[in-house]
Design an enzyme around this catalytic site. Structure first.
Site, PDB file in Angstrom:
ATOM      1  N   GLN A  97      -8.016  -0.069   3.604  1.00  0.00           N
ATOM      2  CA  GLN A  97      -7.839  -0.795   4.850  1.00  0.00           C
ATOM      3  C   GLN A  97      -6.349  -0.885   5.160  1.00  0.00           C
ATOM      4  O   GLN A  97      -5.571  -1.436   4.387  1.00  0.00           O
ATOM      5  CB  GLN A  97      -8.429  -2.211   4.777  1.00  0.00           C
ATOM      6  CG  GLN A  97      -8.448  -2.855   6.168  1.00  0.00           C
ATOM      7  CD  GLN A  97      -8.802  -4.325   6.158  1.00  0.00           C
ATOM      8  OE1 GLN A  97      -8.091  -5.124   5.568  1.00  0.00           O
ATOM      9  NE2 GLN A  97      -9.875  -4.682   6.832  1.00  0.00           N
ATOM     10  N   TYR A 178      -4.640  -9.929  13.319  1.00  0.00           N
ATOM     11  CA  TYR A 178      -3.496  -9.122  12.890  1.00  0.00           C
ATOM     12  C   TYR A 178      -3.033  -8.220  14.047  1.00  0.00           C
ATOM     13  O   TYR A 178      -3.564  -8.291  15.147  1.00  0.00           O
ATOM     14  CB  TYR A 178      -3.831  -8.377  11.608  1.00  0.00           C
ATOM     15  CG  TYR A 178      -4.034  -9.362  10.464  1.00  0.00           C
ATOM     16  CD1 TYR A 178      -2.951 -10.091   9.969  1.00  0.00           C
ATOM     17  CD2 TYR A 178      -5.301  -9.631   9.942  1.00  0.00           C
ATOM     18  CE1 TYR A 178      -3.131 -11.041   8.966  1.00  0.00           C
ATOM     19  CE2 TYR A 178      -5.480 -10.579   8.946  1.00  0.00           C
ATOM     20  CZ  TYR A 178      -4.392 -11.276   8.475  1.00  0.00           C
ATOM     21  OH  TYR A 178      -4.563 -12.232   7.494  1.00  0.00           O
ATOM     22  N   GLY A 317     -18.324 -10.030   0.990  1.00  0.00           N
ATOM     23  CA  GLY A 317     -16.986 -10.385   0.553  1.00  0.00           C
ATOM     24  C   GLY A 317     -16.971 -11.281  -0.657  1.00  0.00           C
ATOM     25  O   GLY A 317     -16.868 -10.829  -1.805  1.00  0.00           O
TER      26      GLY A 317
END
Length: 359
Positions: A97, A178, A317
């Site tokens: 990523q 982000y 996750g």
């Protein structure tokens, strides 16, 4: 179980339909280099059909949080090569990523340099995790148009570096506030050049990055993570359905590996009515690409999501943090370890590589 059924993107074959979601763990030693502990962490979880790494800084400018890892120096590339080799030896598949934090940063961890962003607008109502503790966000420096184009090339080079490091592909982190997400959102992008204004311009940064990466590393090797209903980090859209419909339709024409969509986890009960609660049902069905659904799933709800026929894979996750053998536990319907949230960020092997596995 559909979760346990093998899957495929192009020529890339997965052992099952379970992905390990990207999660920042901040276990680097300050040099941004993945080490033996990093390799152990990912190798322990290599039974996932697909591992997507924690966000990896694409450049020195991209760094936002202390002890995070990079992929812009030869030593960093070599460190990740040890990780990918170890995962591949266990029969796993792993994507990198790619991460630029933009304004989600602080100058104390950037050699005194202000964070950069589409516009000089600070994040409000939150504090930043820094090497000096929690700090208020600073007003970032707005990138010049020429600098925006440099950042796009930084992403391209990071994708090339990732392939050199042995990754099976890359994912653009365009979620949770982000830098790419900052360009997309009206609340953080007040630009008047070709990267600001209407949705066509606000999408341009993401679309140019994706095109550059596809051109650089090839078909079925580039994915993207999006969070259409996550207002975290002061990200707000007046019409998110319109914005993300446009973006997803433009992404449909690129030969991508997948789109990774995040559910609406942080929406207030009686606020932000313009945001879709069912992200997969509303926006997921618009993509022509392989779809990974993310955030908040359990064994049961992940299975139910796959049965709807929109998502192709479910990413987990926190469950993967605490359960290196999550796939086996799902297979046996075994009890899951509980995650120690105090060890999520920073530290050593405690809460990182020391969780128990089934006998």
């Amino acid at each position: 179980m559909k979760l346990l059924v093998p899957n495929q993107i192009g020529n890339l074959k997965f052992k099952n339909s379970i992905a390990m979601a990207p999660m920042t763990r901040a276990r680097g030693e300050g040099n941004g280099i993945a080490n033996n502990l990093t390799a152990l962490y990912y190798t322990q979880r290599s039974s996932a059909g697909l591992i997507i790494t924690e966000g990896i800084n694409i450049s020195e400018q991209a760094l936002g949080s202390p002890f995070t890892l990079g992929i812009y120096t030869e030593d960093q590339i070599a460190g990740w090569k040890k990780v990918t080799d170890a995962v591949h030896q266990k029969g796993g598949k792993i994507f990198a990523q790619l991460w630029h934090t933009g304004r989600v940063a602080h100058s104390v961890d950037k050699m005194g340099n202000l964070p950069v962003a589409p516009s000089a607008i600070a994040i409000e109502g939150q504090q930043h995790f820094s090497s000096q503790g929690l700090l208020d966000y600073e007003i970032p420096r707005a990138l010049e148009t020429a600098e925006v184009k440099v950042v796009i090339q930084d992403y391209k080079q990071a994708a090339i570096n990732a392939m050199k490091a042995g990754f099976d592909g890359v994912e653009l982190h365009a979620a949770t506030g982000y830098l790419p997400n900052q360009f997309l959102a009206e609340s953080s992008n007040f630009r008047t050049d070709q990267y600001g204004g209407n949705i066509e311009n606000r999408s341009r940064f993401i679309l140019e990055i994706m095109q550059e990466m596809v051109t650089a590393i090839g078909v079925d090797k580039v994915g993207i993570k999006l969070s259409p209903s996550v207002p975290y980090n002061s990200i707000l859209h007046s019409n998110p359905l319109e914005d993300y419909t446009y973006l997803i339709e433009k992404l449909n024409v690129l030969p991508l590996a997948y789109i990774h969509l995040m559910n609406a986890l942080f929406l207030p009960e009686n606020g932000l009515p313009q945001y879709p609660r069912d992200v997969i049902g509303t926006l997921g069905k618009l993509t022509k690409h392989f779809l990974i659904a993310n955030a908040g799933y359990t064994r049961e709800t992940g299975e139910q999501e796959l049965e709807k026929g929109i998502a192709n894979m479910i990413s987990f996750g926190v469950s993967f943090i605490a359960n290196p053998d999550l796939v086996k536990r799902f297979e046996l319907n075994a009890e899951l370890n509980e995650a120690d949230r105090t060890t999520f960020y920073g530290g050593n092997e405690k809460g990182y590589t020391d969780y128990s596995v089934l006998a």
